[in-house]
Design a protein around this motif. Structure first.
Motif, PDB file in Angstrom:
ATOM      1  N   LYS A  20      30.657  34.181  42.242  1.00  0.00           N
ATOM      2  CA  LYS A  20      30.698  34.374  40.805  1.00  0.00           C
ATOM      3  C   LYS A  20      29.687  33.444  40.174  1.00  0.00           C
ATOM      4  O   LYS A  20      29.332  32.431  40.762  1.00  0.00           O
ATOM      5  N   PRO A  21      29.227  33.758  38.968  1.00  0.00           N
ATOM      6  CA  PRO A  21      28.293  32.847  38.317  1.00  0.00           C
ATOM      7  C   PRO A  21      28.893  31.446  38.240  1.00  0.00           C
ATOM      8  O   PRO A  21      30.038  31.275  37.867  1.00  0.00           O
ATOM      9  N   CYS A  22      28.111  30.432  38.649  1.00  0.00           N
ATOM     10  CA  CYS A  22      28.682  29.096  38.696  1.00  0.00           C
ATOM     11  C   CYS A  22      28.261  28.245  37.503  1.00  0.00           C
ATOM     12  O   CYS A  22      28.816  27.187  37.308  1.00  0.00           O
ATOM     13  N   MET A  23      27.292  28.664  36.721  1.00  0.00           N
ATOM     14  CA  MET A  23      26.894  27.898  35.552  1.00  0.00           C
ATOM     15  C   MET A  23      27.088  28.742  34.317  1.00  0.00           C
ATOM     16  O   MET A  23      26.685  29.897  34.279  1.00  0.00           O
ATOM     17  N   LYS A  24      27.674  28.157  33.329  1.00  0.00           N
ATOM     18  CA  LYS A  24      27.856  28.858  32.066  1.00  0.00           C
ATOM     19  C   LYS A  24      26.511  28.982  31.368  1.00  0.00           C
ATOM     20  O   LYS A  24      25.640  28.138  31.515  1.00  0.00           O
ATOM     21  N   THR A  25      26.342  30.066  30.629  1.00  0.00           N
ATOM     22  CA  THR A  25      25.077  30.348  29.963  1.00  0.00           C
ATOM     23  C   THR A  25      24.613  29.193  29.098  1.00  0.00           C
ATOM     24  O   THR A  25      23.440  28.838  29.113  1.00  0.00           O
ATOM     25  N   GLN A  26      25.513  28.558  28.350  1.00  0.00           N
ATOM     26  CA  GLN A  26      25.103  27.461  27.485  1.00  0.00           C
ATOM     27  C   GLN A  26      24.606  26.264  28.295  1.00  0.00           C
ATOM     28  O   GLN A  26      23.791  25.485  27.822  1.00  0.00           O
ATOM     29  N   LEU A  27      25.061  26.102  29.528  1.00  0.00           N
ATOM     30  CA  LEU A  27      24.575  25.024  30.375  1.00  0.00           C
ATOM     31  C   LEU A  27      23.191  25.323  30.936  1.00  0.00           C
ATOM     32  O   LEU A  27      22.475  24.409  31.338  1.00  0.00           O
ATOM     33  N   ASN A  28      22.814  26.578  30.962  1.00  0.00           N
ATOM     34  CA  ASN A  28      21.505  26.977  31.473  1.00  0.00           C
ATOM     35  C   ASN A  28      20.380  26.670  30.493  1.00  0.00           C
ATOM     36  O   ASN A  28      19.227  26.593  30.896  1.00  0.00           O
ATOM     37  N   ALA A  29      20.698  26.502  29.210  1.00  0.00           N
ATOM     38  CA  ALA A  29      19.670  26.379  28.174  1.00  0.00           C
ATOM     39  C   ALA A  29      18.624  25.304  28.481  1.00  0.00           C
ATOM     40  O   ALA A  29      17.424  25.578  28.407  1.00  0.00           O
ATOM     41  N   PRO A  30      19.015  24.070  28.846  1.00  0.00           N
ATOM     42  CA  PRO A  30      17.967  23.077  29.122  1.00  0.00           C
ATOM     43  C   PRO A  30      17.124  23.438  30.350  1.00  0.00           C
ATOM     44  O   PRO A  30      15.924  23.188  30.373  1.00  0.00           O
ATOM     45  N   PHE A  31      17.764  24.044  31.350  1.00  0.00           N
ATOM     46  CA  PHE A  31      17.013  24.451  32.540  1.00  0.00           C
ATOM     47  C   PHE A  31      16.052  25.589  32.194  1.00  0.00           C
ATOM     48  O   PHE A  31      14.924  25.618  32.666  1.00  0.00           O
ATOM     49  N   LYS A  32      16.513  26.512  31.369  1.00  0.00           N
ATOM     50  CA  LYS A  32      15.658  27.634  30.975  1.00  0.00           C
ATOM     51  C   LYS A  32      14.449  27.119  30.201  1.00  0.00           C
ATOM     52  O   LYS A  32      13.318  27.550  30.452  1.00  0.00           O
ATOM     53  N   LYS A  33      14.667  26.188  29.289  1.00  0.00           N
ATOM     54  CA  LYS A  33      13.553  25.618  28.525  1.00  0.00           C
ATOM     55  C   LYS A  33      12.579  24.922  29.465  1.00  0.00           C
ATOM     56  O   LYS A  33      11.361  25.090  29.354  1.00  0.00           O
ATOM     57  N   GLN A  34      13.111  24.155  30.411  1.00  0.00           N
ATOM     58  CA  GLN A  34      12.266  23.456  31.376  1.00  0.00           C
ATOM     59  C   GLN A  34      11.449  24.454  32.198  1.00  0.00           C
ATOM     60  O   GLN A  34      10.245  24.259  32.410  1.00  0.00           O
ATOM     61  N   ALA A 125      14.248  19.953  40.130  1.00  0.00           N
ATOM     62  CA  ALA A 125      13.553  21.180  40.542  1.00  0.00           C
ATOM     63  C   ALA A 125      14.337  22.377  39.994  1.00  0.00           C
ATOM     64  O   ALA A 125      15.131  22.982  40.711  1.00  0.00           O
ATOM     65  N   PRO A 126      14.133  22.724  38.724  1.00  0.00           N
ATOM     66  CA  PRO A 126      14.937  23.789  38.123  1.00  0.00           C
ATOM     67  C   PRO A 126      14.749  25.159  38.775  1.00  0.00           C
ATOM     68  O   PRO A 126      15.580  26.039  38.608  1.00  0.00           O
ATOM     69  N   GLU A 127      13.692  25.319  39.556  1.00  0.00           N
ATOM     70  CA  GLU A 127      13.461  26.585  40.248  1.00  0.00           C
ATOM     71  C   GLU A 127      14.190  26.651  41.585  1.00  0.00           C
ATOM     72  O   GLU A 127      14.141  27.680  42.273  1.00  0.00           O
ATOM     73  N   ALA A 128      14.904  25.581  41.965  1.00  0.00           N
ATOM     74  CA  ALA A 128      15.583  25.521  43.263  1.00  0.00           C
ATOM     75  C   ALA A 128      16.544  26.695  43.426  1.00  0.00           C
ATOM     76  O   ALA A 128      17.361  26.985  42.566  1.00  0.00           O
ATOM     77  N   ALA A 129      16.424  27.360  44.567  1.00  0.00           N
ATOM     78  CA  ALA A 129      17.272  28.515  44.857  1.00  0.00           C
ATOM     79  C   ALA A 129      18.333  28.191  45.903  1.00  0.00           C
ATOM     80  O   ALA A 129      19.255  28.975  46.097  1.00  0.00           O
ATOM     81  N   ARG A 130      18.162  27.062  46.573  1.00  0.00           N
ATOM     82  CA  ARG A 130      19.086  26.707  47.656  1.00  0.00           C
ATOM     83  C   ARG A 130      19.624  25.295  47.456  1.00  0.00           C
ATOM     84  O   ARG A 130      18.955  24.436  46.888  1.00  0.00           O
ATOM     85  N   CYS A 131      20.810  25.059  47.996  1.00  0.00           N
ATOM     86  CA  CYS A 131      21.337  23.703  48.059  1.00  0.00           C
ATOM     87  C   CYS A 131      20.471  22.925  49.057  1.00  0.00           C
ATOM     88  O   CYS A 131      19.688  23.518  49.805  1.00  0.00           O
ATOM     89  N   ILE A 132      20.596  21.636  49.062  1.00  0.00           N
ATOM     90  CA  ILE A 132      19.746  20.812  49.917  1.00  0.00           C
ATOM     91  C   ILE A 132      19.927  21.160  51.389  1.00  0.00           C
ATOM     92  O   ILE A 132      18.955  21.262  52.140  1.00  0.00           O
TER      93      ILE A 132
END
Length: 139
Positions: A20-34, A125-132
């Motif tokens: 399921k989506p793990c981040m709420k849309t409002q939490l994505n805002a700073p990452f989206k701006k970055q 790294a806001p583009e990160a697609a994988r956990c470490i």
């Protein structure tokens, strides 16, 4: 396997995690701006490397067709420019993929195992697609 079972995967610690989506849309805002800011900078750098709105081949012909340059100098400069262009193009693809995951509601979730990616990693790294752990395996 049922549909419900197919939507559940095991995380690194053995706990079951739903996809399921793990981040709420409002939490994505700073990452989206970055991500969008970084994308704009990369596009500007690519335009600069290419000499404006021309394509890579045309820019190369213009940059490396100077008769006063030695062949070795032209080859070195061309290789460097192509490497920079390729790196920036790859970064753009990663950014676009991250923005797509935001739209899909899966941003911040590892694409391999489904666990949440720590916010500290996403800030770095806001583009990160994988956990470490999965990134280390992929490399």
């Amino acid at each position: 396997m049922s549909v419900k079972d197919a939507a559940i995967t095991a995380g690194h610690d053995g706990r079951r995690n739903s996809r399921k989506p793990c981040m709420k849309t409002q939490l994505n805002a700073p990452f989206k701006k970055q991500l969008l800011d970084h994308r704009a900078r990369l596009l500007e750098q690519l335009r600069g490397l290419r000499g404006g709105e021309v394509g890579r081949a045309q820019a190369s012909a213009e940059h490396f067709g100077q008769p006063e340059d030695s062949p070795a100098q032209m080859n070195t400069a061309r290789d460097l420019e192509f490497a920079l262009d390729e790196r920036e193009t790859t970064e753009l693809r990663l950014i676009d993929a991250a923005l797509s995951r935001m739209e899909a509601g899966t941003y911040g979730q590892c694409i391999d195992c489904g666990v949440g990616i720590p916010a500290a990693r996403l800030h770095a790294a806001p583009e990160a697609a994988r956990c470490i752990s999965c990134q280390e395996k992929a490399e």
